[in-house]
Design a protein around this motif. Structure first.
Motif, short mmCIF file in Angstrom:
data_model
loop_
_atom_site.label_atom_id
_atom_site.label_comp_id
_atom_site.label_asym_id
_atom_site.label_seq_id
_atom_site.Cartn_x
_atom_site.Cartn_y
_atom_site.Cartn_z
N THR A 73 -14.09 -12.33 -3.87
CA THR A 73 -12.69 -12.63 -3.34
C THR A 73 -12.29 -12.19 -1.82
OG1 THR A 73 -11.65 -10.69 -4.11
CG2 THR A 73 -11.85 -12.39 -5.64
N GLY A 74 -13.41 -10.71 -1.35
CA GLY A 74 -13.13 -10.34 -0.23
C GLY A 74 -11.97 -9.33 -0.14
N ALA A 75 -11.29 -9.07 -1.38
CA ALA A 75 -10.11 -8.35 -1.29
C ALA A 75 -10.41 -6.95 -1.04
CB ALA A 75 -9.50 -8.44 -2.85
N ARG A 76 -9.37 -6.25 -0.77
CA ARG A 76 -9.55 -4.73 -0.50
C ARG A 76 -9.70 -4.20 -1.77
NH1 ARG A 76 -5.18 -6.68 2.74
NH2 ARG A 76 -5.45 -6.39 4.89
N LEU A 77 -10.47 -2.90 -1.82
CA LEU A 77 -10.49 -2.16 -2.96
C LEU A 77 -9.14 -1.85 -3.85
CD1 LEU A 77 -12.22 -0.90 -5.22
CD2 LEU A 77 -12.35 1.14 -3.76
N SER A 78 -8.44 -1.34 -3.09
CA SER A 78 -6.94 -1.11 -3.61
C SER A 78 -6.31 -2.14 -4.10
CB SER A 78 -6.21 -0.32 -2.77
OG SER A 78 -5.82 -1.13 -1.45
N GLU A 79 -6.48 -3.37 -3.71
CA GLU A 79 -5.86 -4.49 -4.21
C GLU A 79 -6.34 -4.90 -5.56
OE1 GLU A 79 -5.01 -6.72 0.09
OE2 GLU A 79 -6.69 -7.22 -1.21
N ILE A 80 -7.64 -4.86 -5.91
CA ILE A 80 -8.26 -5.03 -7.05
C ILE A 80 -7.92 -3.96 -8.16
CG2 ILE A 80 -10.49 -5.58 -8.38
CD1 ILE A 80 -9.47 -7.58 -6.28
N ARG B 244 0.00 -8.71 -5.41
CA ARG B 244 1.33 -8.36 -5.24
C ARG B 244 1.80 -6.90 -5.29
NH1 ARG B 244 3.84 -12.12 -9.94
NH2 ARG B 244 2.49 -11.02 -11.58
N ASP B 245 2.91 -6.65 -4.76
CA ASP B 245 3.71 -5.23 -4.98
C ASP B 245 4.23 -5.10 -6.19
OD1 ASP B 245 3.49 -4.13 -2.14
OD2 ASP B 245 5.05 -5.51 -1.36
N HIS B 246 3.92 -3.90 -6.63
CA HIS B 246 4.64 -3.52 -8.06
C HIS B 246 5.35 -2.10 -7.59
CE1 HIS B 246 3.45 -6.48 -10.72
NE2 HIS B 246 2.22 -6.58 -10.30
N ARG B 247 6.05 -2.05 -6.65
CA ARG B 247 6.76 -1.04 -5.86
C ARG B 247 7.35 0.04 -7.00
NH1 ARG B 247 6.68 -0.45 -0.37
NH2 ARG B 247 5.93 -2.50 0.62
N ASP B 248 8.14 -0.63 -8.10
CA ASP B 248 8.56 0.20 -8.90
C ASP B 248 7.59 1.24 -9.96
OD1 ASP B 248 7.88 -2.25 -9.81
OD2 ASP B 248 9.19 -2.06 -11.68
N LEU B 249 6.48 0.71 -9.68
CA LEU B 249 5.25 1.25 -10.57
C LEU B 249 4.40 2.00 -9.80
CD1 LEU B 249 4.62 -1.77 -12.99
CD2 LEU B 249 5.74 0.49 -13.42
N GLY B 250 4.60 2.13 -8.37
CA GLY B 250 3.70 2.90 -7.52
C GLY B 250 2.86 2.08 -6.91
N ARG B 251 2.48 0.65 -6.82
CA ARG B 251 1.63 -0.30 -6.44
C ARG B 251 2.28 -0.98 -5.05
NH1 ARG B 251 -2.54 -3.46 -5.01
NH2 ARG B 251 -2.94 -5.41 -6.49
N ARG B 252 1.68 -0.53 -4.04
CA ARG B 252 1.90 -1.46 -2.88
C ARG B 252 1.01 -2.15 -1.98
NH1 ARG B 252 1.93 2.01 1.94
NH2 ARG B 252 1.54 4.02 1.52
N VAL B 253 0.95 -3.17 -1.45
CA VAL B 253 -0.12 -3.88 -0.61
C VAL B 253 0.16 -3.55 0.63
CG1 VAL B 253 -0.53 -5.63 -2.29
CG2 VAL B 253 1.23 -6.02 -0.29
N LYS B 254 -0.94 -3.85 1.55
CA LYS B 254 -0.89 -2.97 2.60
C LYS B 254 0.17 -3.66 3.70
CE LYS B 254 -4.22 -2.07 6.63
NZ LYS B 254 -5.59 -2.30 7.10
N THR B 255 0.02 -5.03 3.74
CA THR B 255 1.17 -5.83 4.67
C THR B 255 1.88 -7.07 3.93
OG1 THR B 255 -0.42 -7.47 5.69
CG2 THR B 255 -0.22 -5.36 6.68
N ALA B 256 2.90 -7.49 4.54
CA ALA B 256 3.41 -8.73 3.79
C ALA B 256 2.66 -9.92 3.61
CB ALA B 256 4.72 -8.95 4.56
N VAL B 257 1.67 -10.05 4.50
CA VAL B 257 0.75 -11.17 4.22
C VAL B 257 -0.13 -10.93 3.26
CG1 VAL B 257 1.17 -12.32 6.56
CG2 VAL B 257 -0.78 -10.29 6.09
N SER B 258 -0.17 -9.58 2.99
CA SER B 258 -1.43 -9.27 1.86
C SER B 258 -0.84 -9.71 0.40
CB SER B 258 -1.55 -7.89 1.71
OG SER B 258 -1.85 -7.24 3.31
#
Length: 471
Positions: A306-313, A333-347
């Motif tokens: 996938t070429g995804a970032r490690l934190s994304e997986i 995708r973001d799950h901000r209420d659970l402490g998971r955020r992606v790097k940028t909006a296009v991520s």
């Protein structure tokens, strides 16, 4: 800014910091040192009426005001204040407490009051016989050499009243957390606290306008001396600069940001090149991951195709994996209420699962279904409600990959390798960006729902590596 008091023959006597208004009344006017204006409500100059039109009467009154303020400002720059062991706010708090203990209030001496005798008597009790002798016998203000910073601030506070609260670095950090879109997130706070706490350990927790470029440079040099690479130093300086800028704007501070436009020697020259994995290394990794067949290797397999970032997986939840759809895929995708955020909006994106990524996601979902008490996280070893431990995963996985013969990259090498594989396969740049969440969207790309999963999948299968290592 002075007024002639006496001219006699060739001699001229003047008094500093005095101006005469159109009314003929003399005023004492003195510039406040830039770093100390917070002690005077942010004023650049102090101006008091001397209540006389007679220069002979104005002279001693102005001299007294000048001496008092020079002493006060010297105290606020004293070693204990400058070193951070006795901050201006502590001086002010202690002075206010001293006034209240004497039954006086800040500003109570503005118009002249018998309370001044109460203040001086308290100084006499504090400093004893030597102060008493200097006050009553030596004259010329000799007793003032005994006054502490708190004593001098007590005088100022009784005369001028309280100035607005100074904004310290701790206050500025709180403002930053309160207003930043990610300010409530634990990871963001940890990443922010690291440089702030380190800088305060070096320069103290002070009113923001009192920090200097020299202190900022000292922090930069200390970070470099500790072996941090220039990229790390730059990131930490940017955090501090952002905090100062927000506080300057939100608190209407007149100040220079000491971290603005800082220069780092050989900036970027010490960066370690991030090389992509070769086809041979990818083949070795594919075989090793399938042999181990555990959660850590499932993470690497999904990264590989996938070429995804490690934190994304690592931050995937079971609800983000769609194996039974016409095009199997994951949603990053973001799950901000659970402490998971992606790097940028296009991520935030959908990525088809092909090759090793499909195998890894299928095995991970099967194992997650068996797990008890780990919620909906796909990889509970590294993710839980409130925290995604990408750095922990990186350390463990990189350590394991170094044990494999001929493998020299890191988890981020998957991302570079995927980019190269797509480029070599002739996949258009906009498709590459949609797959790896890279770059920024043009105006035209912001309209519509984006590329279909089928279109993305049809391009991604072009780069799937066969068991013998060929695309």
């Amino acid at each position: 800014m002075s007024v002639v008091v006496l001219k006699a023959g060739g001699m001229t006597i003047t008094i500093r910091n005095v101006v005469r208004r159109k009314s003929g009344v003399f005023h004492w006017r003195m510039r406040v040192p830039k770093g100390l204006r917070g002690n005077h409500g942010g004023k650049s100059h102090l101006d008091f009426s001397l209540k006389t039109k007679d220069s002979q009467e104005a002279a001693p009154r102005a001299s007294k005001l000048t001496a008092e303020h020079e002493a006060l400002w010297a105290s606020l720059r004293s070693p204990e204040v400058v070193s951070g062991t006795y901050t201006p706010q502590q001086v002010r708090d202690a002075a206010k407490a001293q006034l209240i203990a004497l039954g006086l209030q800040p500003g109570g001496g503005r118009e002249g009051s018998d309370g001044w005798w109460t203040v001086l008597d308290s100084f006499e009790r504090e400093h004893g016989h030597a102060f008493q002798e200097a006050r009553h016998h030596d004259g010329d203000g000799a007793e003032r050499r005994f006054l502490t910073p708190v004593n001098r601030e007590t005088e100022r506070l009784y005369r001028d009243g309280e100035a607005p609260k100074e904004v310290t670095l701790t206050d500025a950090r709180a403002t930053y957390f309160r207003l930043h879109k990610e300010g409530a997130e634990g990871r963001f706070q940890r990443d922010t606290n690291l440089p702030v706490d380190a800088f305060m350990a070096l320069a103290g927790d002070r009113p923001l306008p009192s920090y200097t470029r020299d202190q900022a440079n000292a922090y930069r040099d200390e970070m470099s001396a500790r072996g941090n690479k220039s990229g790390t130093v730059r990131r930490r300086l940017r955090v501090l600069s952002a905090i100062f800028n927000m506080a300057k704007r939100e608190h209407s501070l007149t100040m220079v940001n000491p971290f603005e436009g800082m220069i780092i020697a050989r900036d970027g020259a010490d960066a370690t090149p991030r090389l992509p994995f070769t086809l041979g290394e990818l083949r070795t990794l594919m075989a090793a991951c399938r042999k181990a067949d555990d959660d850590r290797r499932h993470i690497l397999s999904i990264q590989l195709d996938t070429g995804a970032r490690l934190s994304e997986i690592v931050g995937l939840r079971r609800e983000d994996v769609f194996l039974s759809d016409a095009v199997p895929h994951i949603i990053i995708r973001d799950h901000r209420d659970l402490g998971r955020r992606v790097k940028t909006a296009v991520s935030n994106r959908r990525v088809p699962l092909v090759g090793e990524a499909l195998w890894g996601a299928t095995r991970a979902m099967a194992e997650a279904a068996k797990a008890q008490g780990h919620g909906e996280w796909l990889f509970p070893r590294y993710a839980s409600d409130g925290e995604v431990k990408g750095n922990h995963a990186s350390g463990a996985l990189n350590k394991w990959m170094r044990t494999l013969p001929g493998v020299e990259g890191t988890t981020h090498s998957f991302r570079h390798a995927m980019r190269d594989r797509m480029r070599e396969a002739g996949i258009p740049e906009d498709i590459r960006d949609a797959i790896d969440g890279h770059g920024t969207k043009s105006v035209g790309e912001r309209y519509g729902s984006g590329h279909s999963l089928k279109l993305l999948r049809d391009h991604m299968v072009k780069v799937v590596i066969s068991p013998d290592g060929t695309p």
